[in-house]
Scaffold this motif. Structure first.
Motif, short mmCIF file in Angstrom:
data_model
loop_
_atom_site.label_atom_id
_atom_site.label_comp_id
_atom_site.label_asym_id
_atom_site.label_seq_id
_atom_site.Cartn_x
_atom_site.Cartn_y
_atom_site.Cartn_z
N PHE A 42 -7.18 -11.83 -4.50
CA PHE A 42 -7.43 -10.88 -5.58
C PHE A 42 -7.85 -9.53 -4.99
CE2 PHE A 42 -9.63 -8.70 -8.93
CZ PHE A 42 -9.04 -9.12 -10.11
N LEU A 66 -10.30 -4.30 -13.82
CA LEU A 66 -10.20 -5.23 -12.70
C LEU A 66 -11.44 -6.10 -12.61
CD1 LEU A 66 -8.62 -2.69 -10.24
CD2 LEU A 66 -7.53 -4.79 -11.02
N HIS A 82 -4.77 -2.91 -2.62
CA HIS A 82 -3.43 -2.36 -2.34
C HIS A 82 -2.81 -1.71 -3.58
CE1 HIS A 82 -2.42 -4.83 1.52
NE2 HIS A 82 -3.43 -4.02 1.67
N GLY A 83 -3.56 -1.71 -4.66
CA GLY A 83 -3.03 -1.08 -5.87
C GLY A 83 -1.91 -1.87 -6.53
N SER A 84 -1.88 -3.19 -6.27
CA SER A 84 -0.78 -4.00 -6.81
C SER A 84 -1.01 -4.40 -8.26
CB SER A 84 -0.62 -5.27 -5.97
OG SER A 84 -0.42 -4.94 -4.62
N PHE A 85 -2.17 -4.13 -8.78
CA PHE A 85 -2.51 -4.65 -10.11
C PHE A 85 -2.45 -3.60 -11.21
CE2 PHE A 85 -5.31 -8.47 -8.68
CZ PHE A 85 -4.20 -9.27 -8.67
N GLY A 86 -2.32 -2.34 -10.86
CA GLY A 86 -2.48 -1.31 -11.87
C GLY A 86 -3.93 -1.31 -12.32
N ASP A 87 -4.27 -0.40 -13.20
CA ASP A 87 -5.68 -0.36 -13.59
C ASP A 87 -5.86 -0.07 -15.09
OD1 ASP A 87 -4.81 2.18 -13.53
OD2 ASP A 87 -6.33 2.96 -12.18
N GLU A 88 -4.81 -0.34 -15.87
CA GLU A 88 -4.96 -0.12 -17.31
C GLU A 88 -6.03 -1.07 -17.86
OE1 GLU A 88 -2.19 -2.49 -16.76
OE2 GLU A 88 -1.82 -1.08 -15.10
N ILE A 89 -6.01 -2.28 -17.34
CA ILE A 89 -6.98 -3.27 -17.79
C ILE A 89 -8.02 -3.48 -16.68
CG2 ILE A 89 -7.24 -5.73 -18.35
CD1 ILE A 89 -4.50 -5.50 -19.75
N ARG A 100 -3.21 -11.97 -13.20
CA ARG A 100 -3.87 -11.50 -11.98
C ARG A 100 -4.58 -12.63 -11.24
NH1 ARG A 100 -6.75 -6.03 -14.47
NH2 ARG A 100 -4.99 -4.60 -14.21
N LEU A 143 -5.01 -7.68 -3.25
CA LEU A 143 -4.04 -7.10 -4.19
C LEU A 143 -4.62 -5.89 -4.91
CD1 LEU A 143 -2.57 -10.43 -5.55
CD2 LEU A 143 -1.32 -8.67 -4.31
N ASN A 198 7.01 -0.22 -5.82
CA ASN A 198 6.54 -1.58 -5.99
C ASN A 198 6.42 -1.95 -7.48
OD1 ASN A 198 5.66 -3.99 -5.04
ND2 ASN A 198 3.51 -3.39 -5.01
N HIS A 199 5.88 -1.02 -8.24
CA HIS A 199 5.71 -1.33 -9.66
C HIS A 199 7.06 -1.50 -10.35
CE1 HIS A 199 1.37 0.27 -9.65
NE2 HIS A 199 1.39 -1.05 -9.61
N SER A 224 0.80 -1.21 0.00
CA SER A 224 0.00 0.00 0.00
C SER A 224 0.85 1.27 0.00
CB SER A 224 -0.94 -0.02 1.21
OG SER A 224 -0.45 -0.88 2.20
N ARG A 243 -1.91 -14.79 -9.48
CA ARG A 243 -1.35 -14.07 -8.33
C ARG A 243 -2.35 -14.01 -7.20
NH1 ARG A 243 1.09 -8.13 -8.69
NH2 ARG A 243 1.65 -8.46 -6.50
N GLY A 244 -3.58 -13.68 -7.54
CA GLY A 244 -4.62 -13.60 -6.51
C GLY A 244 -4.75 -14.91 -5.78
#
Lengths: 183, 183
Positions: free
Chosen positions: B150, B165, B156-163, A141, B153, A111-112, A105, A144-145
Motif C-alpha cells: 500500500f 488515502l 508512487h502516485g499509483s492510487f490517485g488522491d480523489e479519495i 486499494r 503504491l 500509467n493512469h 513513479s 492491490r496493496g
DNA sequence: CATTTTGGCTAACGTAATTAGCCAAAAAGC
DNA sequence: GCTTTTTGGCTAATTACGTTAGCCAAAATG
C-alpha cells in the motif's frame, strides 16, 4: 529483425529471465543481434521508452488475466480469483512485474491511462458487492496493496521459504476478503 | 567532513528529498563538498555499499518505530499500531523506504540479518495472539505485504488522491486484522 | 524505374562509476 | 617532541553506457 512489437517481446523475455534491472541498451541490442544505435530507429525515446512499453505490455497482460479469471464470478469468489490472477502474473513475469512496481513513479500520467482497462475489469466484480463508490475504492486499494506488496516481497526473496508462500498468500487473501465482506 | 555515519545521514536526506533513484556518486560528493573519488575512502564498495547502508539505516529506524509503537499493546491494538508505524516511516522517509523495497533483491543475505531485529519486535506482539508458529508467519507476511505494498503504491502516485488515502489505509488495516483475528 | 522510407552501421560525445597514484594534515607511537 | 602511520582529500586516467550525428543499402512505394 523488424518492428517494435517483436523487440518488446524479446525485452519482456529478457526482463523475466535476467531481471528488469539488467536491461540495458547494450544487452538488448546484443540479444536482438544489432548494434546499440539501431534501437533508436524504433524507440526514439531510448531506454526509457522501452521500459515504458514493457510496463504497458504488463498492464495489458494483467487486464486480460484478471478479466478471464473473474468470468462468471461475483463477490468473494470474484475478488479472490482476481487476487490469485495478479499474483500468478507476478510469478509468470517477474521482470515485467518489477517494471510495473518500479516504473510507476516516472510515468503516472501514462500509467493512469493504462490502468483504466484493468480498473474496468475490477469494477465489474466490485459492483457485485453493492458497496458505495468510496468503499469500492477502499477495497480496490486494499487488495492491490496486499497482492502487489506480497508478490514484490516474495519475488525479492524477503520472506524466506521455510514456510509455504502459497499458504501464506492464501491465508492473507482469505483474511483480507473476509474482513472486507463483514465490515 | 568525516566519518561514514555523517555521510549516510546526508545520503538519507538526499534520498528522501530528491528520490533514491537520483542518488549518484557525483550528487552525493557535491552535496558533501568533496570530489567523487574521495567517497571511496569511506565506502570501498562504492555506490552499492552506500545504498546498502541506507537500507540498513532504514531497517534500524523501522525497528525502533515499531517497537515504540507497540509498547504496552497486545493483539489487535498491537498489530494495528505496528502497521501504522510502518506506514508512517514510509511517509517520513520515502527515499529510504524505496531503498528498502528495491534494494532487497541484491542483498537478501545481509537483509535477513538486518530484519531480524524488526522481526523480533514484531514477534513480541504476535506472541500475544497465541497462534501457532506457522500461523504467526502467515500473519506477519500478510501484514508486511499489505502495508509495504500500500505504501509503495501511494508513494508512487499509483492510487490517485480523489479519495482519502488515510481512510483507505485504515479500511484495509481494519479489514485485514479483523480477518486475521476471526479466522 | 525513381524515390522514399526503413533499418542498419560507424564514429563521436557526454556523463557516470571507478581505479591509480599523489599529497598534506592529523593522530599515534616512541 | 619528533617520527611514522593513518586519514581523507585531490587530479588524472580508464571503462562502460546512453545517446546523437551522419552515412548507406536494401526494401517498399509511387
Amino acid at each position: 529483425m523488424a518492428k517494435k512489437k517483436e523487440i518488446i517481446d524479446v525485452c519482456v523475455k529478457m526482463a523475466d529471465e535476467e531481471g528488469f534491472l539488467n536491461l540495458s541498451v547494450k544487452t538488448i541490442a546484443d540479444r536482438i543481434g544489432v548494434k546499440p544505435p539501431s534501437l533508436y530507429k524504433h524507440f526514439q525515446g531510448g531506454l526509457d521508452e522501452i521500459k515504458q512499453e514493457i510496463m504497458v505490455y504488463g498492464w495489458n497482460c494483467i487486464d486480460i488475466m484478471i478479466a478471464k479469471s473473474a468470468v462468471g464470478k461475483t463477490r468473494e469468489a470474484g475478488l479472490k480469483a482476481m487476487c490469485y490472477a495478479l499474483r500468478e502474473f507476478a510469478h509468470a513475469h517477474p521482470g515485467v512485474f518489477e517494471a510495473i512496481c518500479w516504473h510507476n513513479s516516472y510515468t503516472s500520467e501514462l500509467n493512469h491511462e493504462v490502468t483504466k482497462g484493468v480498473i474496468a475489469s475490477l469494477y465489474a466484480v466490485l459492483d457485485s458487492l453493492e458497496f458505495d463508490e468510496v468503499r469500492k475504492m477502499h477495497v480496490l486499494r486494499s487488495l492491490r496493496g496486499f497482492v502487489e506488496g506480497f508478490s514484490m516481497l516474495e519475488l525479492h526473496g524477503s520472506f524466506g521459504d521455510e514456510i509455504s508462500l502459497d499458504e501464506s498468500f492464501e491465508y492473507g487473501v482469505n483474511a483480507l476478503i473476509s474482513g472486507i465482506m463483514k465490515g
